[in-house]
Enzyme design. Structure first.
Site, PDB file in Angstrom:
ATOM      1  N   HIS A 175      12.711 -23.318 -19.367  1.00  0.00           N
ATOM      2  CA  HIS A 175      12.730 -23.268 -17.714  1.00  0.00           C
ATOM      3  C   HIS A 175      10.720 -22.939 -18.059  1.00  0.00           C
ATOM      4  O   HIS A 175       9.917 -24.345 -17.141  1.00  0.00           O
ATOM      5  CB  HIS A 175      12.490 -21.918 -17.469  1.00  0.00           C
ATOM      6  CG  HIS A 175      13.700 -21.964 -16.363  1.00  0.00           C
ATOM      7  ND1 HIS A 175      14.132 -22.795 -15.384  1.00  0.00           N
ATOM      8  CD2 HIS A 175      14.451 -21.128 -16.433  1.00  0.00           C
ATOM      9  CE1 HIS A 175      15.438 -22.661 -15.158  1.00  0.00           C
ATOM     10  NE2 HIS A 175      15.791 -22.076 -15.808  1.00  0.00           N
ATOM     11  N   HIS A 214      17.065 -20.274 -22.983  1.00  0.00           N
ATOM     12  CA  HIS A 214      17.424 -21.332 -22.033  1.00  0.00           C
ATOM     13  C   HIS A 214      15.973 -20.854 -20.903  1.00  0.00           C
ATOM     14  O   HIS A 214      15.156 -21.020 -20.413  1.00  0.00           O
ATOM     15  CB  HIS A 214      18.479 -20.287 -20.953  1.00  0.00           C
ATOM     16  CG  HIS A 214      19.046 -20.712 -20.002  1.00  0.00           C
ATOM     17  ND1 HIS A 214      19.740 -21.225 -18.801  1.00  0.00           N
ATOM     18  CD2 HIS A 214      18.459 -20.350 -18.731  1.00  0.00           C
ATOM     19  CE1 HIS A 214      19.540 -21.869 -17.691  1.00  0.00           C
ATOM     20  NE2 HIS A 214      18.942 -20.651 -17.441  1.00  0.00           N
ATOM     21  N   GLU A 215      15.236 -19.188 -21.175  1.00  0.00           N
ATOM     22  CA  GLU A 215      14.328 -18.497 -20.644  1.00  0.00           C
ATOM     23  C   GLU A 215      13.264 -19.887 -21.001  1.00  0.00           C
ATOM     24  O   GLU A 215      12.407 -20.302 -20.024  1.00  0.00           O
ATOM     25  CB  GLU A 215      14.151 -17.272 -20.343  1.00  0.00           C
ATOM     26  CG  GLU A 215      15.277 -16.686 -19.201  1.00  0.00           C
ATOM     27  CD  GLU A 215      15.777 -17.549 -18.169  1.00  0.00           C
ATOM     28  OE1 GLU A 215      14.607 -17.448 -16.898  1.00  0.00           O
ATOM     29  OE2 GLU A 215      16.799 -17.252 -17.803  1.00  0.00           O
ATOM     30  N   GLN A 252      10.600 -20.402 -11.736  1.00  0.00           N
ATOM     31  CA  GLN A 252      10.897 -20.018 -10.718  1.00  0.00           C
ATOM     32  C   GLN A 252      11.283 -19.594  -9.434  1.00  0.00           C
ATOM     33  O   GLN A 252      12.268 -19.474  -8.575  1.00  0.00           O
ATOM     34  CB  GLN A 252      12.433 -19.358 -11.589  1.00  0.00           C
ATOM     35  CG  GLN A 252      13.505 -20.236 -12.401  1.00  0.00           C
ATOM     36  CD  GLN A 252      14.800 -19.897 -13.367  1.00  0.00           C
ATOM     37  OE1 GLN A 252      14.798 -18.760 -13.643  1.00  0.00           O
ATOM     38  NE2 GLN A 252      15.928 -19.578 -12.012  1.00  0.00           N
ATOM     39  N   CYS A 282      22.645 -21.200 -13.461  1.00  0.00           N
ATOM     40  CA  CYS A 282      21.214 -20.537 -13.581  1.00  0.00           C
ATOM     41  C   CYS A 282      21.031 -20.905 -12.261  1.00  0.00           C
ATOM     42  O   CYS A 282      21.498 -21.452 -11.490  1.00  0.00           O
ATOM     43  CB  CYS A 282      20.643 -22.252 -13.689  1.00  0.00           C
ATOM     44  SG  CYS A 282      18.655 -22.227 -13.977  1.00  0.00           S
ATOM     45  N   LEU A 283      20.263 -20.001 -12.146  1.00  0.00           N
ATOM     46  CA  LEU A 283      19.690 -19.173 -10.269  1.00  0.00           C
ATOM     47  C   LEU A 283      19.261 -20.416  -9.504  1.00  0.00           C
ATOM     48  O   LEU A 283      18.950 -20.538  -8.365  1.00  0.00           O
ATOM     49  CB  LEU A 283      18.887 -17.947 -10.147  1.00  0.00           C
ATOM     50  CG  LEU A 283      19.455 -16.915 -11.557  1.00  0.00           C
ATOM     51  CD1 LEU A 283      18.530 -15.433 -11.454  1.00  0.00           C
ATOM     52  CD2 LEU A 283      20.977 -16.277 -10.103  1.00  0.00           C
TER      53      LEU A 283
HETATM   54 ZN    ZN Z   1      18.107 -20.860 -15.317  1.00  0.00          ZN
END
Ligand code: ZN
Length: 190
Positions: free
Chosen positions: A147, A143-144, A53, A101-102
């Site tokens: 990614h 979630h992480e 990210q 999510c960022l």
């Molecule tokens: Zn995220």
């Protein structure tokens, strides 16, 4: 150092990240990357952030929940640096969580997550951990780890009618979700 967060559409979010070696983990460059992940996550009020990210395709994520204004219903998670994670469900129990999510600005949606998972990873000192995570905390780890495999929460939204901007979530969906998820957190304990 606070880094720019890559948003959906950038290919780095769609590639599987690379596991790092113990020697690499101890280098100043990787230790600095971990510090940058922590700074960037905290600055953005994220519950976690993965290395890709911020444009680094390495298998590292950091997770922390205090009093989070983005996710006030999430139980606390102490700062956890997660290197080379392997995550697996330990049973079939699932829960529907409304996620954001960022890297997906101003969008939330409902995702089914496993309630009980086993996570094996190294911390920033290379010490191995083997832990059971439950509830919303397990959801955050899933979630992480997604990614790091190039998967975003929107890929897991099966009912696209649950997609909502943050503004409309607050107006129309927050109350019901908070009521349901608070009861869930009380039952599961995390
Ligand atoms: Zn995220």
């Amino acid at each position: 150092m606070i880094r720019d967060i890559v948003t959906i559409g950038h290919p780095v979010l769609r590639e599987a990240t690379r596991r790092i070696t113990a020697d690499e983990l101890s280098t100043p460059a990787v230790q600095q990357l971990i510090d940058d992940l922590i700074d960037t996550m905290r600055n953005a009020n994220g519950a976690g952030i993965a290395a890709n990210q911020i444009g680094e395709p390495l298998r590292i994520t950091v997770i922390e929940v205090n009093d989070n204004p983005r996710y006030p219903y999430k139980p606390r998670i102490p700062l956890t640096v997660v290197v080379n994670p392997v995550i697996e469900p330990i049973d079939d129990e699932t829960v529907v969580i409304n996620e954001g999510c960022l890297s997906v600005p101003n969008l939330r949606g409902d995702v089914s997550r496993n309630v009980n998972v086993r996570v094996r990873y190294l911390d920033r000192d290379g010490v191995p951990h083997d832990e059971i995570m439950r509830g919303l905390t397990a959801g955050t780890f899933q979630h992480e780890c997604d990614h790091l495999d190039g998967t975003l929460f929107v890929d897991r939204v099966t009912d696209t009618r649950t997609l909502t901007t943050w503004e409309q979530f607050e107006r129309f969906h927050r109350a019901a979700f908070i009521e349901r998820i608070t009861a869930f957190v009380e039952r599961v304990g995390s």
